[in-house]
Motif scaffolding. Structure first.
Motif, mmCIF file in Angstrom:
data_model
loop_
_atom_site.group_PDB
_atom_site.id
_atom_site.type_symbol
_atom_site.label_atom_id
_atom_site.label_comp_id
_atom_site.label_asym_id
_atom_site.label_seq_id
_atom_site.Cartn_x
_atom_site.Cartn_y
_atom_site.Cartn_z
ATOM 1 N N GLN A 26 0.835 -1.197 0.000
ATOM 2 C CA GLN A 26 0.000 0.000 0.000
ATOM 3 C C GLN A 26 0.874 1.252 0.000
ATOM 4 O OE1 GLN A 26 -3.367 -0.451 0.113
ATOM 5 N NE2 GLN A 26 -3.878 1.701 0.065
ATOM 6 N N VAL A 27 0.472 2.249 -0.784
ATOM 7 C CA VAL A 27 1.112 3.563 -0.780
ATOM 8 C C VAL A 27 0.014 4.595 -0.548
ATOM 9 C CG1 VAL A 27 0.997 3.856 -3.292
ATOM 10 C CG2 VAL A 27 2.699 5.120 -1.993
ATOM 11 N N SER A 28 0.316 5.606 0.244
ATOM 12 C CA SER A 28 -0.658 6.660 0.509
ATOM 13 C C SER A 28 0.106 7.928 0.836
ATOM 14 C CB SER A 28 -1.582 6.264 1.671
ATOM 15 O OG SER A 28 -0.823 6.051 2.853
ATOM 16 N N GLY A 29 -0.629 8.985 1.101
ATOM 17 C CA GLY A 29 0.030 10.225 1.467
ATOM 18 C C GLY A 29 -0.874 11.414 1.257
ATOM 19 N N ASN A 30 -0.237 12.594 1.222
ATOM 20 C CA ASN A 30 -0.945 13.833 1.003
ATOM 21 C C ASN A 30 -0.160 14.636 -0.026
ATOM 22 O OD1 ASN A 30 -1.515 16.815 1.554
ATOM 23 N ND2 ASN A 30 -3.150 15.779 2.673
ATOM 24 N N ASN A 31 -0.838 15.163 -1.049
ATOM 25 C CA ASN A 31 -0.151 15.871 -2.122
ATOM 26 C C ASN A 31 -0.082 17.379 -1.880
ATOM 27 O OD1 ASN A 31 -2.701 16.802 -2.839
ATOM 28 N ND2 ASN A 31 -2.951 15.276 -4.455
ATOM 29 N N SER A 32 -0.211 17.793 -0.647
ATOM 30 C CA SER A 32 -0.193 19.165 -0.122
ATOM 31 C C SER A 32 -1.601 19.694 0.082
ATOM 32 C CB SER A 32 0.622 20.146 -0.979
ATOM 33 O OG SER A 32 -0.089 20.559 -2.116
ATOM 34 N N CYS A 33 -2.577 19.026 -0.477
ATOM 35 C CA CYS A 33 -3.976 19.421 -0.302
ATOM 36 C C CYS A 33 -4.844 18.189 -0.062
ATOM 37 C CB CYS A 33 -4.469 20.171 -1.537
ATOM 38 S SG CYS A 33 -6.224 20.551 -1.488
ATOM 39 N N ASN A 34 -4.798 17.259 -0.987
ATOM 40 C CA ASN A 34 -5.646 16.075 -0.937
ATOM 41 C C ASN A 34 -4.865 14.821 -0.553
ATOM 42 O OD1 ASN A 34 -8.455 16.804 -1.879
ATOM 43 N ND2 ASN A 34 -7.205 17.807 -3.435
ATOM 44 N N SER A 35 -5.572 13.895 0.058
ATOM 45 C CA SER A 35 -4.981 12.596 0.399
ATOM 46 C C SER A 35 -5.125 11.660 -0.793
ATOM 47 C CB SER A 35 -5.697 11.985 1.608
ATOM 48 O OG SER A 35 -5.516 12.813 2.728
ATOM 49 N N TYR A 36 -4.182 10.740 -0.909
ATOM 50 C CA TYR A 36 -4.239 9.748 -1.979
ATOM 51 C C TYR A 36 -3.837 8.393 -1.422
ATOM 52 C CZ TYR A 36 0.839 10.406 -2.148
ATOM 53 O OH TYR A 36 2.163 10.483 -1.816
ATOM 54 N N THR A 37 -4.285 7.344 -2.089
ATOM 55 C CA THR A 37 -3.932 5.989 -1.691
ATOM 56 C C THR A 37 -4.019 5.078 -2.905
ATOM 57 O OG1 THR A 37 -4.352 4.200 -0.107
ATOM 58 C CG2 THR A 37 -6.279 5.312 -0.979
ATOM 59 N N GLY A 38 -3.187 4.053 -2.911
ATOM 60 C CA GLY A 38 -3.193 3.112 -4.016
ATOM 61 C C GLY A 38 -2.343 1.903 -3.719
ATOM 62 N N LYS A 39 -2.231 1.049 -4.722
ATOM 63 C CA LYS A 39 -1.457 -0.179 -4.612
ATOM 64 C C LYS A 39 0.023 0.139 -4.844
ATOM 65 C CE LYS A 39 -0.941 -4.749 -6.610
ATOM 66 N NZ LYS A 39 -1.281 -5.651 -7.695
ATOM 67 N N LEU A 40 0.871 -0.420 -4.004
ATOM 68 C CA LEU A 40 2.311 -0.263 -4.160
ATOM 69 C C LEU A 40 2.817 -1.328 -5.119
ATOM 70 C CD1 LEU A 40 5.055 0.944 -3.375
ATOM 71 C CD2 LEU A 40 5.089 -0.616 -1.425
ATOM 72 N N VAL A 41 3.420 -0.887 -6.226
ATOM 73 C CA VAL A 41 3.992 -1.799 -7.212
ATOM 74 C C VAL A 41 5.495 -1.552 -7.219
ATOM 75 C CG1 VAL A 41 4.001 -2.537 -9.613
ATOM 76 C CG2 VAL A 41 1.883 -1.701 -8.583
ATOM 77 N N VAL A 42 6.250 -2.482 -6.593
ATOM 78 C CA VAL A 42 7.695 -2.317 -6.474
ATOM 79 C C VAL A 42 8.365 -3.661 -6.713
ATOM 80 C CG1 VAL A 42 7.690 -2.622 -3.958
ATOM 81 C CG2 VAL A 42 9.525 -1.348 -5.017
ATOM 82 N N ASN A 43 9.499 -3.613 -7.439
ATOM 83 C CA ASN A 43 10.269 -4.812 -7.702
ATOM 84 C C ASN A 43 11.742 -4.413 -7.679
ATOM 85 O OD1 ASN A 43 11.288 -7.255 -8.482
ATOM 86 N ND2 ASN A 43 10.396 -7.243 -10.524
ATOM 87 N N GLY A 44 12.422 -4.756 -6.598
ATOM 88 C CA GLY A 44 13.794 -4.308 -6.421
ATOM 89 C C GLY A 44 13.799 -2.802 -6.257
ATOM 90 N N ASN A 45 14.544 -2.084 -7.120
ATOM 91 C CA ASN A 45 14.533 -0.627 -7.033
ATOM 92 C C ASN A 45 13.597 -0.004 -8.076
ATOM 93 O OD1 ASN A 45 16.126 -1.018 -9.366
ATOM 94 N ND2 ASN A 45 17.208 0.895 -8.982
ATOM 95 N N LYS A 46 12.860 -0.828 -8.793
ATOM 96 C CA LYS A 46 11.873 -0.341 -9.764
ATOM 97 C C LYS A 46 10.555 -0.100 -9.033
ATOM 98 C CE LYS A 46 14.710 -0.882 -13.163
ATOM 99 N NZ LYS A 46 15.503 0.272 -13.544
ATOM 100 N N ILE A 47 9.911 1.018 -9.368
ATOM 101 C CA ILE A 47 8.648 1.366 -8.715
ATOM 102 C C ILE A 47 7.715 1.953 -9.758
ATOM 103 C CG2 ILE A 47 9.363 3.695 -8.005
ATOM 104 C CD1 ILE A 47 8.019 2.971 -5.232
ATOM 105 N N ASP A 48 6.419 1.699 -9.610
ATOM 106 C CA ASP A 48 5.441 2.099 -10.616
ATOM 107 C C ASP A 48 4.254 2.783 -9.944
ATOM 108 O OD1 ASP A 48 3.692 2.330 -12.741
ATOM 109 O OD2 ASP A 48 3.422 0.182 -13.021
ATOM 110 N N PHE A 49 4.039 4.046 -10.280
ATOM 111 C CA PHE A 49 2.908 4.802 -9.753
ATOM 112 C C PHE A 49 1.861 5.062 -10.829
ATOM 113 C CE2 PHE A 49 6.403 6.124 -6.922
ATOM 114 C CZ PHE A 49 5.856 5.753 -5.709
ATOM 115 N N THR A 50 1.863 4.268 -11.899
ATOM 116 C CA THR A 50 0.912 4.495 -12.990
ATOM 117 C C THR A 50 -0.440 3.832 -12.729
ATOM 118 O OG1 THR A 50 1.768 2.614 -14.250
ATOM 119 C CG2 THR A 50 2.731 4.788 -14.719
ATOM 120 N N GLN A 51 -0.527 2.996 -11.686
ATOM 121 C CA GLN A 51 -1.812 2.385 -11.335
ATOM 122 C C GLN A 51 -2.751 3.471 -10.816
ATOM 123 O OE1 GLN A 51 -2.318 -0.944 -11.855
ATOM 124 N NE2 GLN A 51 -0.265 -0.906 -12.712
#
Length: 145
Positions: free
Chosen positions: A67-92
């Motif tokens: 799981q990945v989540s956070g705040n973008n300075s105004c709104n909160s966001y959350t989504g699936k964490l897609v990570v493999n080694g040092n590769k990471i994908d936030f396109t989901q």
């Protein structure tokens, strides 16, 4: 008989080494866990403090729950964490709240669009700085909270 013993020892050592490498891999990924605060973002012609006058964006990783989540300075966001080694994908697709924010709206948009471009990450040896990279360019830098 000796041939069977050697074969058994050889196969056991391969299985053990595979498990050890998996542990090392998950240990590296687990360094992501926790809350990180943005302190640099590339691209905009507006100063960092101009983009985020009231609140800096954060990102929170929970590698056990993917799981990945956070705040973008105004709104909160959350989504699936897609990570493999040092590769990471936030396109989901991510779920994002839709609060009205007068200050920092441009910063929010830049943060979310830059996040989509990230392809890998790097954590410094001391574990205090997280860099998000697109290709070979450092696009975002976070500090561990």
């Amino acid at each position: 008989m000796i041939k069977k013993i050697f074969t058994l020892v050889f196969l056991s050592s391969i299985l053990l080494s595979c498990n050890i490498f998996k542990c090392k891999k998950s240990d590296a990924v687990s360094k992501l866990d926790g809350t990180w605060e943005l302190n640099y973002i590339t691209g905009p012609k507006i100063t960092f403090d101009g983009l985020y006058p009231n609140k800096k964006p954060t990102i929170i990783f929970n590698t056990k729950e993917n799981q990945v989540s956070g705040n973008n300075s105004c709104n909160s966001y959350t989504g699936k964490l897609v990570v493999n080694g040092n590769k990471i994908d936030f396109t989901q697709p991510m779920a994002v709240t839709k609060m009205m924010c007068l200050d920092g709206q441009q910063g929010e948009q830049i943060y979310m669009s830059t996040l989509q471009k990230i392809t890998s990450y790097d954590i410094t040896d001391d574990g205090k700085t997280l860099n998000f990279i697109s290709g070979d360019i450092a696009m975002m830098r976070f500090t561990k909270k």
